[in-house]
Write an enzyme that holds these catalytic residues in place. Structure first.
Site, PDB file in Angstrom:
ATOM      1  N   SER A 117      -9.284  -0.727 -16.910  1.00 24.05           N
ATOM      2  CA  SER A 117     -10.648  -1.178 -16.636  1.00 24.05           C
ATOM      3  C   SER A 117     -11.323  -0.307 -15.591  1.00 24.05           C
ATOM      4  O   SER A 117     -10.670   0.228 -14.689  1.00 24.05           O
ATOM      5  CB  SER A 117     -10.611  -2.626 -16.124  1.00 24.05           C
ATOM      6  OG  SER A 117     -11.860  -3.036 -15.641  1.00 24.05           O
ATOM      7  N   TYR A 141      -8.474  -8.908 -10.385  1.00 25.79           N
ATOM      8  CA  TYR A 141      -8.435  -8.370 -11.749  1.00 25.79           C
ATOM      9  C   TYR A 141      -8.311  -6.854 -11.712  1.00 25.79           C
ATOM     10  O   TYR A 141      -7.428  -6.266 -12.355  1.00 25.79           O
ATOM     11  CB  TYR A 141      -9.693  -8.780 -12.512  1.00 25.79           C
ATOM     12  CG  TYR A 141      -9.889  -8.006 -13.798  1.00 25.79           C
ATOM     13  CD1 TYR A 141      -9.056  -8.208 -14.886  1.00 25.79           C
ATOM     14  CD2 TYR A 141     -10.905  -7.056 -13.916  1.00 25.79           C
ATOM     15  CE1 TYR A 141      -9.216  -7.492 -16.067  1.00 25.79           C
ATOM     16  CE2 TYR A 141     -11.083  -6.338 -15.089  1.00 25.79           C
ATOM     17  CZ  TYR A 141     -10.243  -6.558 -16.159  1.00 25.79           C
ATOM     18  OH  TYR A 141     -10.401  -5.837 -17.317  1.00 25.79           O
ATOM     19  N   LYS A 145      -4.953  -4.407 -12.780  1.00 23.50           N
ATOM     20  CA  LYS A 145      -4.987  -3.296 -13.732  1.00 23.50           C
ATOM     21  C   LYS A 145      -4.493  -2.009 -13.072  1.00 23.50           C
ATOM     22  O   LYS A 145      -3.744  -1.221 -13.675  1.00 23.50           O
ATOM     23  CB  LYS A 145      -6.405  -3.107 -14.263  1.00 23.50           C
ATOM     24  CG  LYS A 145      -6.889  -4.219 -15.160  1.00 23.50           C
ATOM     25  CD  LYS A 145      -6.155  -4.222 -16.490  1.00 23.50           C
ATOM     26  CE  LYS A 145      -6.755  -5.166 -17.494  1.00 23.50           C
ATOM     27  NZ  LYS A 145      -6.076  -5.143 -18.809  1.00 23.50           N
TER      28      LYS A 145
END
Length: 335
Positions: A117, A141, A145
């Protein structure tokens, strides 16, 4: 040989399965169906309901198929939720990925493509973001990643037969142009998806989170990429690795940014529906602007987008929402 697609019953994963089947690849899907749907797995793929955190389940899959490549899409993706529930994201995105990487390595998998991402960059500023930009995730988040990318980097460094490509997505939207797949999981959080829901009467309006960012109109600016182009980028990465390419990371975006207000206005224009829009406070973890510098993926992977057009992305998203409404009505009638 066979490609294993984790999360293949979800939004991006189901499009990837379509792209692989169209290229005569043998495909195995592993998905726990927490957010995905078994009906979304394209016909022609072998499906296993299993969790990537379950090593025994993965061992059975690898023992049953000659898998040479893994495309890893499974995971949690909601940025504000990750701020509230950080341990969930580290468990599901990072720890579970570690189990998958270990089992793939032990099974002799040579190519591993990871759904990363742009959140790994955090809030880099107003310029297009290159792959060399510093890492500064602003949410669990993004950190989850990045940690998985680091695991892949370190594993590849000591295992010469194992190579990976980490594709850093910007904002994925739209649906398969032939309407064979689209975004079906809920609750919806992505702008074009929820705006399409508002335009098709599934919600009474949408909220814009923050209007005081340092951007031209005060709302967040994002780079939107069509999900079918993203699947093509993954296949380009697979071909690159199979041809002996070195491990790498690449941005997946178009290099053009649109503000939240611009996207909302575009959805209204394409749909012809003037749905309600309200103003809400900023959400935790949202950077003001992030736009890809996409040249690396085009130059190194040979990726050429085919659907680089915001109205086209929106039109496909709207068509898919209408199909979902029809599907829901048929299911209710059947009951």
């Amino acid at each position: 040989m066979t490609v294993l697609v984790t999360g293949g019953a979800g939004y991006i994963g189901s499009h990837m399965v379509l792209a692989l089947l169209e290229r005569d690849e043998d495909v195995v899907v592993v998905d726990n169906l927490v957010t995905g749907h078994e009906w979304a797995v394209p016909a022609g793929a072998t499906f296993y309901k299993a969790d990537i955190a379950d090593p025994a389940a993965l061992d059975r899959v690898f023992a049953s198929h000659r898998i040479d490549a893994v495309m890893h899409f499974a995971g949690l993706i909601i940025v504000p939720e990750s701020v509230r529930l950080p341990l969930d994201y580290y468990r599901e995105n990072t720890c579970a990925s570690g189990v998958l990487i270990q089992r793939a390595l032990e099974a002799g998998v040579e190519s591993f493509i990871f759904s990363s991402s742009a959140a790994v960059y955090g809030a880099p500023g107003l310029e297009p973001v290159k792959e060399t930009a510093p890492f500064a995730p602003t949410s669990p988040y993004g950190t989850s990643k990045l940690m998985t990318e680091w695991m892949l980097r370190d594993v590849a460094a000591v295992n010469p037969g194992f190579r990976y490509a980490a594709l850093r997505y910007f904002n994925v939207a739209g649906a398969d142009p032939e309407m064979r797949a689209g975004q079906s999981s809920g609750p919806s959080t992505h702008l074009i998806k929820i705006a399409a829901e508002a335009a098709t009467g599934k919600r009474d309006g949408i909220a814009i989170y923050g209007d005081d960012f340092d951007t031209p109109d005060g709302t967040c600016v994002r780079d939107y990429i069509h999900v079918t182009d993203l699947a093509d980028a993954h296949y380009a990465a697979l071909s690159y690795l199979r041809a002996g390419g070195a491990s790498m990371a690449a941005n997946c975006g178009y290099g053009v940014g649109y503000s939240v207000r611009q996207v909302v206005d575009a959805v209204k224009a394409v749909s012809g529906v003037d749905f309600r829009v309200t103003q809400a406070p900023r959400r935790a973890g949202d950077p003001a602007m992030i736009v890809a510098a996409p040249g690396f993926a085009r130059e190194v992977l040979g990726w050429t987008p085919r659907l680089d057009d915001l109205p086209t992305i929106i039109r496909h998203a709207l068509q898919w929402e209408s199909l979902l409404s029809d599907r829901k009505a048929r299911e209710q009638d059947a009951r």
